[in-house]
Design a protein around this motif. Structure first.
Motif, PDB file in Angstrom:
ATOM      1  N   ARG A   1       1.946   5.067   1.063  1.00  0.00           N
ATOM      2  CA  ARG A   1       1.601   5.678   2.521  1.00  0.00           C
ATOM      3  C   ARG A   1       2.366   7.101   2.221  1.00  0.00           C
ATOM      4  O   ARG A   1       3.043   7.353   1.340  1.00  0.00           O
ATOM      5  CB  ARG A   1       2.200   5.142   3.619  1.00  0.00           C
TER       6      ARG A   1
ATOM      7  N   LEU B   1       0.831  -1.220   0.041  1.00  0.00           N
ATOM      8  CA  LEU B   1       0.107  -0.040   0.063  1.00  0.00           C
ATOM      9  C   LEU B   1       0.718   1.039   0.102  1.00  0.00           C
ATOM     10  O   LEU B   1       2.163   1.035   0.506  1.00  0.00           O
ATOM     11  CB  LEU B   1      -0.814   0.031   1.084  1.00  0.00           C
TER      12      LEU B   1
ATOM     13  N   SER C   1      -5.337   9.483   3.483  1.00  0.00           N
ATOM     14  CA  SER C   1      -6.704   9.351   3.320  1.00  0.00           C
ATOM     15  C   SER C   1      -7.274  10.793   3.406  1.00  0.00           C
ATOM     16  O   SER C   1      -6.746  11.695   3.701  1.00  0.00           O
ATOM     17  CB  SER C   1      -7.209   8.838   4.834  1.00  0.00           C
TER      18      SER C   1
ATOM     19  N   LYS D   1       2.168   7.130   7.038  1.00  0.00           N
ATOM     20  CA  LYS D   1       1.018   6.977   7.331  1.00  0.00           C
ATOM     21  C   LYS D   1       0.081   6.645   6.172  1.00  0.00           C
ATOM     22  O   LYS D   1       0.490   6.966   5.156  1.00  0.00           O
ATOM     23  CB  LYS D   1       0.475   8.169   7.935  1.00  0.00           C
ATOM     24  N   LYS D   2      -1.015   6.207   6.539  1.00  0.00           N
ATOM     25  CA  LYS D   2      -2.098   5.760   5.438  1.00  0.00           C
ATOM     26  C   LYS D   2      -2.668   6.929   4.751  1.00  0.00           C
ATOM     27  O   LYS D   2      -2.971   7.973   5.658  1.00  0.00           O
ATOM     28  CB  LYS D   2      -3.079   5.053   5.951  1.00  0.00           C
TER      29      LYS D   2
ATOM     30  N   ASP E   1       4.434  -2.025   1.966  1.00  0.00           N
ATOM     31  CA  ASP E   1       4.107  -0.624   1.830  1.00  0.00           C
ATOM     32  C   ASP E   1       5.240  -0.180   1.476  1.00  0.00           C
ATOM     33  O   ASP E   1       6.282  -0.129   1.621  1.00  0.00           O
ATOM     34  CB  ASP E   1       3.560  -0.365   3.091  1.00  0.00           C
TER      35      ASP E   1
END
Length: 850
Positions: free
Chosen positions: A498, A496, A506, A503-504, A540
């Motif tokens: 980041r 994923l 969003s 941090k993710k 990630d």
RNA sequence: GGGCGCAUAGCUCAGCGGAAGAGCACUCGGCUUACACCCGAGCGGUCGCAGGUUCGAACCCUGCUGCGCCCACCA
């Protein structure tokens, strides 16, 4: 440029080709979607794989398309309607579905244009949509097949219901968050038979039909089998014993609401309890009485208040954090609801899907993630496939006036006559996207050329987060319907994306990086290269502007290097001269290039995209630009004409190869540079390089390594002496016999010694076959203090080295057990250290007092 | 609650049994005729903590701590 590629048909696959096939189906983005970083990453990798395979001579099909995305799309259009003050019910089903199609035509598929911008080499002539005629036919065929085999059934169960979307949700459409709740203790019954239960959902007590305790719980043994009065209702409900109850939790007694809780439903079934529904599909209380018509969240405090009034609350409300299901589409709290739905029985299918990976038909990369795959397939619950929506594939089942249930296959006529109606529901979106690898290639038509040529597909690339959602479903469908043939040979799972702090990304955090903005700021090539450089399998990656800027710089570097080479006549017109006619620098770079090709190939086969990109970056910048181009200048500016011709040829060849190798990641710039350099039609259809044999030369490598070492040491020495990089200094290179003296002088600005040369500083550099003494005539500029400092530092390092190696070699256990090559290496280190100490000590002694 | 994974230079990450690496950032010096989106040099780490295995551990084993992800019907 992109349009020219498409127009030329480079991306159009030929199913009748004799070439070996390579196929990828694009994970279909939602029609409502637009390109985010996750897509950009995945698309870059798929494009890189397919561009490389195409160059390698495969018949490549990369098939694009979109998912109709049932709930997501219906929500978008309903919102649009709401803006006009309408609901879908105002339009009616047929008109509404028409409206969705109109929406799709106008606004859907924005992402397709964005894909072109990224450079995705997909076959646009084969673009598919999950609601296309053939894809719908595939859906119907599978439904019918499963129905006939008993793999699809209809049953009343507790399902996840979204009161806002007004539809059932599958497990994977529900997100569990830790929400704050309040645990309330309520006393049921009175006196000796009173029993206290705890709940976070007081309103559901209106639908309780029992209280359950653990069978071994002695506290309540005497009550099992008796009845208590349910407060506020006047109903009497039984107390049952069920092993599901945890005696340690709360009071050890549980209220049982079979129609509104999955656990309670199971208890209810085991004890044959009534299933009392007290809420409607909007989650409003339907139980007659004072609460009727209240929303569930209004009813909760109202019920608690009423219970308190009745003296039934025995403990104050206690804050309690627990997992609560939310609709993944609209975040509304999911309401478990008893309802009649269609289900897929997954046990057998999941086993097939698991076996295909177990026996290696499909390989998962990286393999560690295979465990997660098995966790999932081995523990799968039956799958709710009906959705109370209008946008999607309608369930092909008809109900007759006498209660008949008929499943209609794709080529069959639905039963006609009075009283027959079709099931109003549509299928879960994943039902059709699960068929994607087959249905897009023409299945169920057995005569499909595409299916014959391109199924099983070669690679399925996606983020590990949807391994379960999608990959498992495709495996179940594919293996079952295609007689055991897996839908893809390899599953590549990337990580994923980041933000720079890991941090993710969003929207609510506001740390989302938009790939479109990056493409504006740095270009599509740099964006792609950045993503590729971060693509370690299953891991990630954190992204920040600096990475993109670095990639942009790399692209610029490549551009400048090629421009330089072409300005100096680099050409691929003539074949590369034989090794004997080249300089050692030429043979060195060609040898390194050959090794690079092999390395890149190996890494590509292993899906190590970050390492491929890293190796190319390293070679291009640190070997080709930093060293070879500088060495080539000596030939180009000072060599004779045959040297110049040879150098032009090597430059042309090396850049030609590097551009080919970089093309999968950096398609636009490489295409531009390569066509200019070679005059070829297009790099897209150029051949992939194979390692050039016959140029690797250990002697040349060693000689160039010596040059690099000498140059680096001399530069450091100059810097230590405080000399400006450009300042020319007379020097003698005593003991150097490597044959690159003029190149070395040119790289470090050292002139030949003049007649009045007087060495005032010297540096000794240890090469593999002897020590070279570099003498400089600094004419008084020598900084003795700096020189002494440097030598003392070197001396300390050498002494430390000696101590370490002596300790090691004096260790008997080590000598006895360590392999020979390790011991030898340490001996060499020790000898070098001894020599260094002697040399440096002598130099220090010779230094004039400061 | 269960499972999986990660903790290495200021930051992002490679390395996964034999002398601690890269990119970025930082410091110093340079407009050296491809490139200042550049060139050169340099600073920087008891590889999360504690044990164990081994001649040797960032790497293997155990425990701990801190993160992250996935799964999940404890009211």
């Amino acid at each position: 440029m992109y349009d020219r590629w498409v127009a030329a048909g480079y991306f159009t696959a030929d199913a009748s080709s004799e070439k070996p096939p390579f196929s990828i189906v694009l994970p279909p983005p939602n029609v409502t979607g637009s390109l985010h970083m996750g897509h950009a990453l995945n698309h870059t990798l798929m494009d890189a794989m397919s561009r490389r395979r195409r160059m390698q001579g495969y018949e490549v099909l990369w098939l694009p398309g979109m998912d109709h995305a049932g709930i997501a799309t219906q929500n978008v259009v309903e919102r649009q309607l709401a803006g006009e003050g309408l609901s879908r019910h105002d339009l009616g089903r047929e008109k509404f579905v028409e409206r969705v199609w109109e929406w799709k035509a106008e606004y859907g598929g924005r992402i397709l244009g964005q894909m072109k911008r990224l450079g995705d080499g997909v076959d646009w002539s084969r673009e598919r949509f999950t609601m296309d005629e053939n894809l719908s036919k595939a859906v119907q065929t599978v439904f019918k097949n499963f129905f006939d085999e008993g793999l699809i059934y209809r049953a009343e169960r507790i399902i996840n219901w979204c009161p806002r979307c007004q539809t059932a949700l599958s497990d994977i459409e529900v997100d569990h968050n830790d929400d704050d709740g309040e645990l309330v203790s309520i006393r049921y019954g009175d006196g000796d038979t009173a029993i206290v239960v705890a709940t976070t959902r007081a309103e559901t007590m209106l639908g309780d039909t029992a209280v359950a305790v653990h069978p071994d719980d002695e506290r309540y043994a005497h009550l099992v089998g008796t009845e208590v009065e349910l407060p506020l209702t006047g109903r009497r409900i039984p107390i049952v014993a069920d092993k599901h109850v945890d005696p340690e939790f709360g009071t050890g007694a549980v209220k049982v609401t079979p129609a509104h809780d999955p656990n309670d439903f199971e208890i209810g079934r085991r004890h044959d309890l009534p299933m009392l529904t007290i809420m409607n599909e909007r989650a409003e209380i339907t139980a007659p009485g004072p609460f009727e018509g209240l929303d569930r969240f209004e009813a909760r405090p109202a019920v608690v208040a009423a219970l308190r009034e009745a003296g039934r609350i025995v403990a104050e409300k206690r804050p309690y954090v627990h997992a609560v299901g939310h609709c993944s589409r609209c975040d509304t709290v999911v309401e478990p609801r008893l309802s009649l739905q269609w289900w897929v029985k997954v046990e057998e299918l999941a086993k097939l899907a698991g076996d295909a990976v177990r026996d290696g038909r499909t390989k998962i990369h990286p393999p560690e993630l295979g465990k997660r795959y098995f966790d999932w397939v081995d523990n799968m619950h039956d799958w709710t496939i009906s959705r109370q929506l209008w946008w999607g594939h309608r369930i092909p089942v008809y109900y007759g006036p006498e209660g008949e249930v008929v499943c209609v296959g794709p080529d069959e006529q639905p039963p006609s006559g009075e009283g027959w109606t079709q099931d109003p529901d549509v299928l879960d979106t994943w039902f059709s996207s699960g068929l994607w690898p087959m249905s897009t290639l023409g299945w169920p038509a057995s005569s499909s050329e595409d299916l014959a040529k391109f199924y099983p597909t070669s690679v399925l690339s996606t983020g590990y987060d949807i391994l379960f959602f999608w990959v498992v479903r495709m495996m179940m469908f594919g293996v079952h319907q295609m007689n055991g043939k897996q839908p893809f040979d390899h599953v590549y799972l990337h990580g994923l994306i980041r933000d720079a702090n890991g941090k993710k990304m969003s929207k609510s955090r506001g740390n989302v990086i938009d790939p479109l903005e990056w493409m504006d700021a740095y270009g599509a090539d740099a964006t792609r290269f950045t993503l590729a450089r971060g693509a370690n399998p299953g891991a990630d990656m954190a992204l920040a502007d600096e990475w993109a800027a670095g990639s942009r710089n790399f692209c610029t570097k490549l551009w400048n290097a090629t421009k330089f080479a072409m300005m100096n006549g680099a050409s691929v017109a003539a074949p590369l001269p034989a090794a004997a006619d080249l300089t050692e620098a030429d043979r060195w770079i060609l040898g390194r290039l050959g090794a690079l090709v092999s390395e890149v190939d190996g890494l590509f086969e292993d899906f190590q995209f970050a390492k491929v990109a890293g190796a190319l970056y390293q070679f291009t910048w640190n070997e080709l630009c930093d060293w070879y181009l500088e060495l080539a200048k000596v030939q180009l500016y000072q060599g004779d004409s045959s040297r110049v011709t040879a150098t032009r040829s090597v430059l042309g060849h090396v850049l030609d190869t590097v551009l080919r190798l970089l093309h999968p990641f950096i398609p636009f710039i490489t295409e531009k540079l390569w066509t200019a350099l070679t005059g070829g039609e297009s790099l897209v259809i150029a051949s992939w390089p194979s390692p050039a044999a016959g140029y690797a030369d250990a002697v040349a490598d060693a000689r160039i390594a010596d040059v690099q070492k000498l140059v680096t040491e001399i530069r450091r020495f100059r810097a230590d002496q405080g000399l400006k990089p450009g300042q020319k200094v007379a020097s003698r290179l005593a003991g150097y016999t490597g044959g690159h003296e003029s190149a070395i002088r040119s790289l470090v600005r050292l002139t030949e010694p003049a007649e009045d040369f007087a060495a005032s500083a010297s540096l000794e550099v240890a090469l593999a076959d002897g020590v070279v003494t570099v003498e400089l005539d600094l004419s008084g500029t020598v900084d003795v203090a700096a020189e002494r400092k440097r030598l003392e530092k070197d001396l300390a390092a050498a002494r430390k080295e000696l101590t370490q190696t002596e300790a090691k070699l004096g260790n008997e256990a080590f000598i006895a057990k360590a392999p020979e090559h390790v011991v030898d290496k340490i001996k060499v280190r020790q000898e070098t250290a001894v020599a260094d100490i002697d040399r440096i000590t002598a130099r220090l002694a010779a230094l004039p007092a400061s």
